[in-house]
Design a protein around this motif. Structure first.
Motif, PDB file in Angstrom:
ATOM      1  N   CYS A  80      22.596  39.050  48.372  1.00 23.70           N
ATOM      2  CA  CYS A  80      23.780  38.815  47.529  1.00 23.70           C
ATOM      3  C   CYS A  80      25.039  39.085  48.540  1.00 23.70           C
ATOM      4  CB  CYS A  80      24.062  39.899  46.375  1.00 23.70           C
ATOM      5  SG  CYS A  80      22.986  39.247  45.132  1.00 23.70           S
ATOM      6  N   ILE A  81      26.376  38.490  47.970  1.00 25.52           N
ATOM      7  CA  ILE A  81      27.534  39.000  49.009  1.00 25.52           C
ATOM      8  C   ILE A  81      28.366  39.731  47.900  1.00 25.52           C
ATOM      9  CG2 ILE A  81      29.593  38.188  50.084  1.00 25.52           C
ATOM     10  CD1 ILE A  81      27.041  37.486  51.494  1.00 25.52           C
ATOM     11  N   VAL A  82      29.062  40.984  48.379  1.00 23.21           N
ATOM     12  CA  VAL A  82      29.797  41.521  47.582  1.00 23.21           C
ATOM     13  C   VAL A  82      31.236  41.276  47.935  1.00 23.21           C
ATOM     14  CG1 VAL A  82      30.526  44.037  46.790  1.00 23.21           C
ATOM     15  CG2 VAL A  82      28.036  43.372  47.446  1.00 23.21           C
ATOM     16  N   LEU A  83      32.174  40.887  46.998  1.00 23.84           N
ATOM     17  CA  LEU A  83      33.441  40.264  47.336  1.00 23.84           C
ATOM     18  C   LEU A  83      34.453  41.101  46.720  1.00 23.84           C
ATOM     19  CD1 LEU A  83      35.650  37.908  48.348  1.00 23.84           C
ATOM     20  CD2 LEU A  83      34.841  37.005  46.316  1.00 23.84           C
ATOM     21  N   LYS A  84      35.234  41.984  47.603  1.00 25.22           N
ATOM     22  CA  LYS A  84      36.415  42.721  47.178  1.00 25.22           C
ATOM     23  C   LYS A  84      37.592  41.834  47.222  1.00 25.22           C
ATOM     24  CE  LYS A  84      39.195  46.506  49.038  1.00 25.22           C
ATOM     25  NZ  LYS A  84      39.349  47.478  49.887  1.00 25.22           N
ATOM     26  N   ILE A  85      38.411  41.723  45.947  1.00 23.27           N
ATOM     27  CA  ILE A  85      39.386  40.897  46.010  1.00 23.27           C
ATOM     28  C   ILE A  85      40.814  41.876  45.661  1.00 23.27           C
ATOM     29  CG2 ILE A  85      40.572  39.037  44.778  1.00 23.27           C
ATOM     30  CD1 ILE A  85      37.794  38.283  43.857  1.00 23.27           C
ATOM     31  N   VAL A  86      41.692  41.878  46.647  1.00 22.65           N
ATOM     32  CA  VAL A  86      43.184  42.666  46.130  1.00 22.65           C
ATOM     33  C   VAL A  86      44.271  41.954  46.199  1.00 22.65           C
ATOM     34  CG1 VAL A  86      44.389  44.767  47.076  1.00 22.65           C
ATOM     35  CG2 VAL A  86      41.707  44.852  47.432  1.00 22.65           C
ATOM     36  N   PRO A  87      44.830  41.629  45.013  1.00 22.03           N
ATOM     37  CA  PRO A  87      46.096  41.031  45.034  1.00 22.03           C
ATOM     38  C   PRO A  87      47.132  41.686  45.948  1.00 22.03           C
ATOM     39  CG  PRO A  87      45.224  41.373  42.829  1.00 22.03           C
ATOM     40  CD  PRO A  87      44.346  42.134  43.887  1.00 22.03           C
ATOM     41  N   VAL A  88      47.970  40.973  46.967  1.00 23.16           N
ATOM     42  CA  VAL A  88      49.047  41.802  47.510  1.00 23.16           C
ATOM     43  C   VAL A  88      50.244  41.490  47.258  1.00 23.16           C
ATOM     44  CG1 VAL A  88      47.304  41.808  49.705  1.00 23.16           C
ATOM     45  CG2 VAL A  88      48.979  39.938  49.445  1.00 23.16           C
ATOM     46  N   SER A  89      50.757  40.499  46.350  1.00 19.03           N
ATOM     47  CA  SER A  89      51.911  40.434  45.762  1.00 19.03           C
ATOM     48  C   SER A  89      52.001  39.507  44.691  1.00 19.03           C
ATOM     49  CB  SER A  89      53.050  39.865  46.784  1.00 19.03           C
ATOM     50  OG  SER A  89      52.524  38.699  47.467  1.00 19.03           O
ATOM     51  N   GLN A  90      53.125  39.002  44.227  1.00 21.21           N
ATOM     52  CA  GLN A  90      53.429  38.319  43.051  1.00 21.21           C
ATOM     53  C   GLN A  90      52.883  36.730  43.507  1.00 21.21           C
ATOM     54  OE1 GLN A  90      53.147  40.094  40.723  1.00 21.21           O
ATOM     55  NE2 GLN A  90      55.101  39.735  39.704  1.00 21.21           N
ATOM     56  N   ALA A  91      52.377  35.921  42.565  1.00 21.56           N
ATOM     57  CA  ALA A  91      52.313  34.655  42.779  1.00 21.56           C
ATOM     58  C   ALA A  91      53.435  33.896  43.027  1.00 21.56           C
ATOM     59  CB  ALA A  91      51.588  34.094  41.499  1.00 21.56           C
ATOM     60  N   ILE A  92      53.189  32.764  44.248  1.00 21.02           N
ATOM     61  CA  ILE A  92      54.466  32.097  44.495  1.00 21.02           C
ATOM     62  C   ILE A  92      54.308  30.425  43.856  1.00 21.02           C
ATOM     63  CG2 ILE A  92      55.238  31.014  46.585  1.00 21.02           C
ATOM     64  CD1 ILE A  92      53.693  33.397  47.963  1.00 21.02           C
ATOM     65  N   PRO A  93      55.252  30.092  43.040  1.00 25.60           N
ATOM     66  CA  PRO A  93      55.067  28.791  42.593  1.00 25.60           C
ATOM     67  C   PRO A  93      55.204  27.822  43.619  1.00 25.60           C
ATOM     68  CG  PRO A  93      57.051  30.056  41.755  1.00 25.60           C
ATOM     69  CD  PRO A  93      56.590  30.698  42.726  1.00 25.60           C
ATOM     70  N   LEU A  94      54.126  26.614  43.658  1.00 26.01           N
ATOM     71  CA  LEU A  94      53.918  25.868  44.488  1.00 26.01           C
ATOM     72  C   LEU A  94      54.885  24.551  44.022  1.00 26.01           C
ATOM     73  CD1 LEU A  94      50.044  25.597  45.135  1.00 26.01           C
ATOM     74  CD2 LEU A  94      51.715  26.607  46.481  1.00 26.01           C
ATOM     75  N   PRO A  95      55.531  23.853  45.116  1.00 25.64           N
ATOM     76  CA  PRO A  95      56.489  22.538  44.757  1.00 25.64           C
ATOM     77  C   PRO A  95      55.590  21.852  43.948  1.00 25.64           C
ATOM     78  CG  PRO A  95      56.120  22.903  47.042  1.00 25.64           C
ATOM     79  CD  PRO A  95      55.067  24.111  46.564  1.00 25.64           C
ATOM     80  N   VAL A  96      56.350  21.180  43.173  1.00 30.98           N
ATOM     81  CA  VAL A  96      55.641  20.025  42.364  1.00 30.98           C
ATOM     82  C   VAL A  96      56.195  18.783  43.131  1.00 30.98           C
ATOM     83  CG1 VAL A  96      55.320  18.995  40.182  1.00 30.98           C
ATOM     84  CG2 VAL A  96      55.703  21.165  40.337  1.00 30.98           C
ATOM     85  N   PRO A  97      55.084  17.899  43.529  1.00 33.77           N
ATOM     86  CA  PRO A  97      55.567  16.658  44.058  1.00 33.77           C
ATOM     87  C   PRO A  97      56.488  15.590  43.185  1.00 33.77           C
ATOM     88  CG  PRO A  97      53.259  16.921  44.466  1.00 33.77           C
ATOM     89  CD  PRO A  97      53.843  17.911  43.392  1.00 33.77           C
ATOM     90  N   ALA A  98      57.515  15.072  43.665  1.00 34.02           N
ATOM     91  CA  ALA A  98      58.271  14.345  43.152  1.00 34.02           C
ATOM     92  C   ALA A  98      57.532  13.211  42.070  1.00 34.02           C
ATOM     93  CB  ALA A  98      59.380  13.344  43.844  1.00 34.02           C
ATOM     94  N   GLY A  99      58.088  13.121  40.961  1.00 33.01           N
ATOM     95  CA  GLY A  99      57.395  12.258  39.891  1.00 33.01           C
ATOM     96  C   GLY A  99      56.216  12.780  39.246  1.00 33.01           C
ATOM     97  N   THR A 100      55.839  14.028  39.514  1.00 36.66           N
ATOM     98  CA  THR A 100      54.685  14.619  38.836  1.00 36.66           C
ATOM     99  C   THR A 100      55.337  15.448  37.680  1.00 36.66           C
ATOM    100  OG1 THR A 100      53.685  14.627  41.143  1.00 36.66           O
ATOM    101  CG2 THR A 100      52.757  16.043  39.386  1.00 36.66           C
ATOM    102  N   ALA A 101      54.758  15.400  36.691  1.00 40.57           N
ATOM    103  CA  ALA A 101      55.136  16.442  35.520  1.00 40.57           C
ATOM    104  C   ALA A 101      54.262  17.587  35.396  1.00 40.57           C
ATOM    105  CB  ALA A 101      54.944  15.514  34.011  1.00 40.57           C
ATOM    106  N   ARG A 102      54.724  18.690  35.073  1.00 39.18           N
ATOM    107  CA  ARG A 102      54.102  20.024  34.948  1.00 39.18           C
ATOM    108  C   ARG A 102      53.263  19.864  33.547  1.00 39.18           C
ATOM    109  NH1 ARG A 102      55.068  23.980  38.560  1.00 39.18           N
ATOM    110  NH2 ARG A 102      57.094  24.159  39.544  1.00 39.18           N
TER     111      ARG A 102
END
Length: 177
Positions: A153-175
Motif C-alpha cells: 500500500c501507499i500511505v498518502l498525506k494530504i495537507v491543504p496549504v491555502s484557500q482554493a483559487i477559482p479557475l477562469p471559465v473559458p468565454a462562452g462556458t456557463a458555470r
C-alpha cells in the motif's frame, strides 16, 4: 527547524538518517519491514492531517478521521474509491474517469503515488494541487503531499496549504449551478 514529514516531530539535524528520509525514527521504523505489527488504522489515526491509504491500484483501503473531515465523506463513501473520486477531482468526472484522462498524466499526486509504489522511495512535502468541482465552479486547491510505501500500500498525506483559487471559465462556458 526540520520536522518529520509524517508526525511533525522535530528532527535532529545532526542525524543523517533523519535528514535523508525526512522521518523520525518512530515513523521510519513503522514504515519499514521490521516494524512491530500495528494496525494501520491505529497508526494513521494519530495524525491531525488527512491521510489516505491506497492499494496498488490507487483505491482507498483506509482513511483517517481528518481525511474524512477534509473530503466531508464517510468511510463508506471513501473506501473502494480512487483518489480523484474521493477528492472530487474535476477530471475524474470525465468519461474515462480518474487516472485515465489526459489531465491525469500531469497530476502530481498520481505521479508521486505511482513513483513511491514502483520505486519504494518516499516523497515528502511535494507541492501539488487538485482541481475540485464545487457548486461555485472549478477551484484549484494547493496542497503539500507526502507518500510512503507500507507493504503493498501507499500511505498518502494530504495537507491543504491555502484557500482554493477559482479557475477562469473559458468565454462562452456557463458555470454549473
Amino acid at each position: 527547524m526540520l520536522v518529520c514529514a509524517w508526525c511533525t516531530k522535530t528532527l535532529d539535524p545532526r542525524d543523517p538518517s533523519q535528514l535523508s528520509h525526512g522521518m523520525c525514527e518512530d515513523c521510519r521504523t513503522f514504515f519499514s519491514d521490521r516494524a512491530e505489527p500495528t494496525a494501520l488504522a491505529d497508526f494513521i489515526g494519530q495524525f491531525a492531517f488527512p491521510v489516505l491509504v491506497l492499494d496498488s491500484n490507487g483505491v482507498a483501503v483506509e482513511a483517517n478521521e481528518s481525511a474524512q473531515e477534509f473530503v466531508r465523506k464517510s468511510p463508506f463513501e471513501i473506501l473502494g474509491k480512487l483518489k480523484g473520486e474521493i477528492l472530487e477531482c474535476a477530471h475524474a468526472r470525465l468519461p474515462k474517469g480518474c487516472g485515465r484522462t489526459i489531465h491525469c498524466e500531469a497530476c502530481t499526486i498520481r505521479s508521486s503515488v505511482m513513483e513511491t509504489h514502483l520505486s519504494g522511495r518516499p516523497m515528502a512535502d511535494v507541492d501539488a494541487y487538485q482541481d475540485l468541482e464545487t457548486p461555485e465552479g472549478t477551484r484549484r486547491v494547493p496542497l503539500k503531499i507526502s507518500t510512503v510505501r507500507h507493504g503493498d500500500c501507499i500511505v498518502l498525506k494530504i495537507v491543504p496549504v491555502s484557500q482554493a483559487i477559482p479557475l477562469p471559465v473559458p468565454a462562452g462556458t456557463a458555470r454549473k449551478r
